[in-house]
Design an enzyme around this catalytic site. Structure first.
Site, PDB file in Angstrom:
ATOM      1  N   TYR A 129      -6.508  -5.476  -4.018  1.00  0.00           N
ATOM      2  CA  TYR A 129      -5.934  -5.719  -2.692  1.00  0.00           C
ATOM      3  C   TYR A 129      -5.142  -4.507  -2.210  1.00  0.00           C
ATOM      4  CZ  TYR A 129      -2.872  -7.789   0.863  1.00  0.00           C
ATOM      5  OH  TYR A 129      -2.171  -8.049   2.026  1.00  0.00           O
ATOM      6  N   SER A 136       0.823  -1.214   0.000  1.00  0.00           N
ATOM      7  CA  SER A 136       0.000   0.000   0.000  1.00  0.00           C
ATOM      8  C   SER A 136       0.851   1.255   0.000  1.00  0.00           C
ATOM      9  CB  SER A 136      -0.934   0.008   1.214  1.00  0.00           C
ATOM     10  OG  SER A 136      -0.193   0.125   2.419  1.00  0.00           O
TER      11      SER A 136
END
Length: 240
Positions: free
Chosen positions: A139, A128
């Site tokens: 995801y 992320s």
């Protein structure tokens, strides 16, 4: 309380919490035996999440720590250009909606505990924090949203004594993680070049990081995203 307790990291955290003297409630969608009290609930279903927290506090009288261990990688999750809407929604529900619901319905019980306070820890990913051409994009988008939700809640609740942090998991050695590389000969060697420590993290190291964030030792830490990745996101590496 450990949500998503059946995963191997969830089990490792449950064992560590137990050794630290905690009464552990383990929750997952499937039947299991993790924790002193094992519960079954669909963590993306709001009525089930609400009922779950109500039952736990009625039975134990208080709630001090929530670890949201939820995470799903879907085989159909690739580039945003070729991922179906069905896959996108499934991945968002598993990785983001579940954590949102857990925070929404769990944090009020931390506020009701005397003295007010407690720790919420949300599982995210080092992906992320990076752009990756090969990442499963539903995801990574969900995990980035988890990090932002964590920041916002951490700041919003900072003066209440409730701390909210995330862990950016890097490559932790689990049977599923190892199997991915076993199915793709040479894939691990290509990645190890870019891992400063040159190895997987261990389950004990993962559980230790969660235990730290749950404890008073991290009492001045909130709204943070702790990278548990062996330095991957801080490094520029090239082959020898």
């Amino acid at each position: 309380m450990i949500n998503g307790a059946v995963g191997v990291i969830g089990q490792a955290v449950a064992e560590r919490f137990s050794r630290e003297g905690a009464v552990v409630v383990g929750v997952d969608k499937v039947e299991h035996s993790v924790g002193d009290r094992s519960m079954r609930a669909d963590l993306a279903d709001e009525p089930q999440v609400e009922a779950m927290y109500d039952a736990v506090v009625r039975e134990h009288g208080r709630l001090d720590v929530i670890y949201n261990n939820m995470g799903l990688m879907d085989a159909g999750d690739h580039s945003a250009l070729d991922t179906s809407l069905e896959t996108w929604r499934r991945v968002q529900d598993a990785n983001l909606t579940s954590i949102f619901l857990s925070c929404k319905h769990g944090i009020p019980y931390l506020r009701d505990t005397e003295p007010v306070g407690g720790s919420v820890i949300n599982a995210a990913s080092f992906l992320s924090a990076l752009g990756s051409a090969t990442a499963p994009m539903a995801y990574t988008a969900a995990k980035a949203a988890v990090v932002q939700l964590t920041r916002d809640l951490g700041v919003h609740l900072a003066r209440s004594g409730i701390r909210v942090n995330a862990v950016l998991f890097g490559p932790i050695e689990t049977p599923a993680q190892r199997a991915v590389f076993d199915r793709n000969p040479g894939a691990l060697d290509k990645r190890l070049v870019h891992w400063p420590m040159g190895r997987f993290g261990t389950l004990d190291e993962a559980a230790g990081a969660i235990a730290f964030l749950a404890s008073d030792d991290s009492g001045f830490l909130t709204a943070a995203a702790l990278p548990l990745d062996g330095g991957i996101t801080e490094a520029f590496t090239v082959p020898d």
